[in-house]
Motif scaffolding. Structure first.
Motif, PDB file in Angstrom:
ATOM      1  N   LEU A  79       0.836  -1.203   0.000  1.00  0.00           N
ATOM      2  CA  LEU A  79       0.000   0.000   0.000  1.00  0.00           C
ATOM      3  C   LEU A  79       0.867   1.248   0.000  1.00  0.00           C
ATOM      4  CD1 LEU A  79      -2.810   1.212   0.008  1.00  0.00           C
ATOM      5  CD2 LEU A  79      -2.753   1.149   2.499  1.00  0.00           C
ATOM      6  N   VAL A  80       1.939   1.228   0.753  1.00  0.00           N
ATOM      7  CA  VAL A  80       2.864   2.368   0.746  1.00  0.00           C
ATOM      8  C   VAL A  80       3.420   2.581  -0.658  1.00  0.00           C
ATOM      9  CG1 VAL A  80       5.098   3.198   1.572  1.00  0.00           C
ATOM     10  CG2 VAL A  80       3.471   2.213   3.173  1.00  0.00           C
ATOM     11  N   ASP A  81       3.864   1.503  -1.289  1.00  0.00           N
ATOM     12  CA  ASP A  81       4.428   1.600  -2.637  1.00  0.00           C
ATOM     13  C   ASP A  81       3.389   2.059  -3.659  1.00  0.00           C
ATOM     14  OD1 ASP A  81       6.796   0.706  -1.550  1.00  0.00           O
ATOM     15  OD2 ASP A  81       6.548  -1.359  -2.265  1.00  0.00           O
ATOM     16  N   ALA A  82       2.163   1.601  -3.507  1.00  0.00           N
ATOM     17  CA  ALA A  82       1.111   1.959  -4.466  1.00  0.00           C
ATOM     18  C   ALA A  82       0.677   3.410  -4.335  1.00  0.00           C
ATOM     19  CB  ALA A  82      -0.098   1.051  -4.278  1.00  0.00           C
ATOM     20  N   THR A  83       0.798   3.976  -3.154  1.00  0.00           N
ATOM     21  CA  THR A  83       0.342   5.348  -2.958  1.00  0.00           C
ATOM     22  C   THR A  83       1.467   6.364  -3.094  1.00  0.00           C
ATOM     23  OG1 THR A  83       0.604   5.103  -0.567  1.00  0.00           O
ATOM     24  CG2 THR A  83      -1.580   4.697  -1.480  1.00  0.00           C
ATOM     25  N   ARG A  84       2.696   5.881  -3.199  1.00  0.00           N
ATOM     26  CA  ARG A  84       3.832   6.786  -3.341  1.00  0.00           C
ATOM     27  C   ARG A  84       3.806   7.415  -4.731  1.00  0.00           C
ATOM     28  NH1 ARG A  84       8.442   3.675  -1.766  1.00  0.00           N
ATOM     29  NH2 ARG A  84       8.005   4.469   0.298  1.00  0.00           N
ATOM     30  N   PRO A  85       4.014   8.725  -4.828  1.00  0.00           N
ATOM     31  CA  PRO A  85       4.039   9.354  -6.149  1.00  0.00           C
ATOM     32  C   PRO A  85       5.210   8.810  -6.964  1.00  0.00           C
ATOM     33  CG  PRO A  85       4.486  10.973  -4.414  1.00  0.00           C
ATOM     34  CD  PRO A  85       4.227   9.666  -3.749  1.00  0.00           C
ATOM     35  N   PRO A  86       5.036   8.671  -8.282  1.00  0.00           N
ATOM     36  CA  PRO A  86       6.117   8.121  -9.098  1.00  0.00           C
ATOM     37  C   PRO A  86       7.322   9.054  -9.137  1.00  0.00           C
ATOM     38  CG  PRO A  86       4.341   8.932 -10.479  1.00  0.00           C
ATOM     39  CD  PRO A  86       3.875   9.038  -9.058  1.00  0.00           C
ATOM     40  N   SER A  87       8.482   8.470  -9.244  1.00  0.00           N
ATOM     41  CA  SER A  87       9.695   9.283  -9.334  1.00  0.00           C
ATOM     42  C   SER A  87       9.749   9.943 -10.710  1.00  0.00           C
ATOM     43  CB  SER A  87      10.938   8.421  -9.128  1.00  0.00           C
ATOM     44  OG  SER A  87      11.060   7.505 -10.185  1.00  0.00           O
ATOM     45  N   ARG A  88      10.543  10.982 -10.827  1.00  0.00           N
ATOM     46  CA  ARG A  88      10.646  11.687 -12.107  1.00  0.00           C
ATOM     47  C   ARG A  88      11.212  10.784 -13.196  1.00  0.00           C
ATOM     48  NH1 ARG A  88      12.854  17.706 -10.631  1.00  0.00           N
ATOM     49  NH2 ARG A  88      11.073  18.297  -9.343  1.00  0.00           N
ATOM     50  N   SER A  89      12.222   9.994 -12.839  1.00  0.00           N
ATOM     51  CA  SER A  89      12.828   9.125 -13.851  1.00  0.00           C
ATOM     52  C   SER A  89      11.844   8.054 -14.307  1.00  0.00           C
ATOM     53  CB  SER A  89      14.109   8.483 -13.325  1.00  0.00           C
ATOM     54  OG  SER A  89      13.838   7.707 -12.187  1.00  0.00           O
ATOM     55  N   ARG A  90      11.065   7.513 -13.381  1.00  0.00           N
ATOM     56  CA  ARG A  90      10.067   6.515 -13.764  1.00  0.00           C
ATOM     57  C   ARG A  90       8.987   7.140 -14.632  1.00  0.00           C
ATOM     58  NH1 ARG A  90       7.588   2.896  -9.214  1.00  0.00           N
ATOM     59  NH2 ARG A  90       9.556   1.839  -9.519  1.00  0.00           N
ATOM     60  N   GLU A  91       8.593   8.362 -14.319  1.00  0.00           N
ATOM     61  CA  GLU A  91       7.584   9.051 -15.113  1.00  0.00           C
ATOM     62  C   GLU A  91       8.110   9.347 -16.520  1.00  0.00           C
ATOM     63  OE1 GLU A  91       3.916  10.458 -16.015  1.00  0.00           O
ATOM     64  OE2 GLU A  91       4.537   9.354 -14.240  1.00  0.00           O
ATOM     65  N   ARG A  92       9.384   9.757 -16.632  1.00  0.00           N
ATOM     66  CA  ARG A  92       9.981   9.984 -17.955  1.00  0.00           C
ATOM     67  C   ARG A  92      10.017   8.697 -18.765  1.00  0.00           C
ATOM     68  NH1 ARG A  92      15.060  12.009 -16.087  1.00  0.00           N
ATOM     69  NH2 ARG A  92      14.267  13.258 -14.406  1.00  0.00           N
ATOM     70  N   LEU A  93      10.375   7.596 -18.123  1.00  0.00           N
ATOM     71  CA  LEU A  93      10.409   6.302 -18.802  1.00  0.00           C
ATOM     72  C   LEU A  93       9.017   5.918 -19.287  1.00  0.00           C
ATOM     73  CD1 LEU A  93      11.859   3.707 -19.629  1.00  0.00           C
ATOM     74  CD2 LEU A  93      11.418   2.845 -17.330  1.00  0.00           C
ATOM     75  N   ARG A  94       8.016   6.118 -18.452  1.00  0.00           N
ATOM     76  CA  ARG A  94       6.644   5.805 -18.848  1.00  0.00           C
ATOM     77  C   ARG A  94       6.218   6.612 -20.060  1.00  0.00           C
ATOM     78  NH1 ARG A  94       1.521   7.451 -18.387  1.00  0.00           N
ATOM     79  NH2 ARG A  94       2.073   9.387 -17.350  1.00  0.00           N
ATOM     80  N   ARG A  95       6.572   7.891 -20.084  1.00  0.00           N
ATOM     81  CA  ARG A  95       6.219   8.746 -21.226  1.00  0.00           C
ATOM     82  C   ARG A  95       6.909   8.291 -22.502  1.00  0.00           C
ATOM     83  NH1 ARG A  95       6.978  14.339 -18.103  1.00  0.00           N
ATOM     84  NH2 ARG A  95       5.109  14.242 -16.820  1.00  0.00           N
ATOM     85  N   ARG A  96       8.195   7.893 -22.393  1.00  0.00           N
ATOM     86  CA  ARG A  96       8.917   7.418 -23.581  1.00  0.00           C
ATOM     87  C   ARG A  96       8.295   6.134 -24.120  1.00  0.00           C
ATOM     88  NH1 ARG A  96      14.497   8.377 -21.134  1.00  0.00           N
ATOM     89  NH2 ARG A  96      14.259   6.216 -20.578  1.00  0.00           N
ATOM     90  N   ILE A  97       7.915   5.244 -23.235  1.00  0.00           N
ATOM     91  CA  ILE A  97       7.280   3.989 -23.670  1.00  0.00           C
ATOM     92  C   ILE A  97       5.952   4.264 -24.350  1.00  0.00           C
ATOM     93  CG2 ILE A  97       6.199   1.867 -22.836  1.00  0.00           C
ATOM     94  CD1 ILE A  97       8.448   1.791 -20.680  1.00  0.00           C
ATOM     95  N   LEU A  98       5.159   5.152 -23.776  1.00  0.00           N
ATOM     96  CA  LEU A  98       3.873   5.488 -24.382  1.00  0.00           C
ATOM     97  C   LEU A  98       4.055   6.193 -25.708  1.00  0.00           C
ATOM     98  CD1 LEU A  98       1.819   6.630 -21.265  1.00  0.00           C
ATOM     99  CD2 LEU A  98       1.610   4.497 -22.552  1.00  0.00           C
ATOM    100  N   ALA A  99       5.084   7.027 -25.835  1.00  0.00           N
ATOM    101  CA  ALA A  99       5.336   7.733 -27.085  1.00  0.00           C
ATOM    102  C   ALA A  99       5.713   6.755 -28.195  1.00  0.00           C
ATOM    103  CB  ALA A  99       6.421   8.772 -26.899  1.00  0.00           C
ATOM    104  N   ARG A 100       6.442   5.691 -27.866  1.00  0.00           N
ATOM    105  CA  ARG A 100       6.836   4.701 -28.873  1.00  0.00           C
ATOM    106  C   ARG A 100       5.636   3.912 -29.391  1.00  0.00           C
ATOM    107  NH1 ARG A 100      11.911   2.175 -25.615  1.00  0.00           N
ATOM    108  NH2 ARG A 100      13.214   4.034 -25.705  1.00  0.00           N
ATOM    109  N   ARG A 101       4.638   3.760 -28.568  1.00  0.00           N
ATOM    110  CA  ARG A 101       3.460   2.980 -28.964  1.00  0.00           C
ATOM    111  C   ARG A 101       2.586   3.715 -29.958  1.00  0.00           C
ATOM    112  NH1 ARG A 101       1.439   0.468 -23.188  1.00  0.00           N
ATOM    113  NH2 ARG A 101       3.280  -0.797 -22.816  1.00  0.00           N
TER     114      ARG A 101
END
Length: 102
Positions: A79-101
């Motif tokens: 629950l702690v991990d699920a409610t923690r805001p994402p880190s900037r690097s993880r958010e950048r990675l997520r955006r790059r993955i979504l952009a490739r799709r």
């Protein structure tokens, strides 16, 4: 010279406010029933863990199931991990993955 500068220089203890960087680290847990544990963060409902047979099922603040874990400690950490805001690097990675799709 302001009064805050004076007190800081005089060695008077400063009152520090908690930093808002990780509010989920301060989850307070209470046992609501023999098989239900409820988490709050700064007085607000954060989620709960329900014990079902030998598993601990975690739900977030909107009662969405996060997962099932073998121990209460693992469920609380989930629950702690699920409610923690994402880190900037993880958010950048997520955006790059979504952009490739696209």
């Amino acid at each position: 010279m302001s009064s805050t500068e004076t007190s800081a220089r005089s060695g008077a203890p400063e009152q520090q406010t908690p930093t808002p960087t990780d509010p989920t680290a301060r989850l307070a847990w209470r046992q609501a029933d023999h098989d239900v544990f409820v988490a709050t963060s700064d007085g607000e409902f954060a989620g709960f863990v329900a014990v079902e047979r030998n598993t601990h099922v975690v739900h977030d603040s909107h009662s969405r199931r996060i997962g099932a874990y073998p121990t209460l400690a693992a469920a609380r950490q989930a629950l702690v991990d699920a409610t923690r805001p994402p880190s900037r690097s993880r958010e950048r990675l997520r955006r790059r993955i979504l952009a490739r799709r696209r």
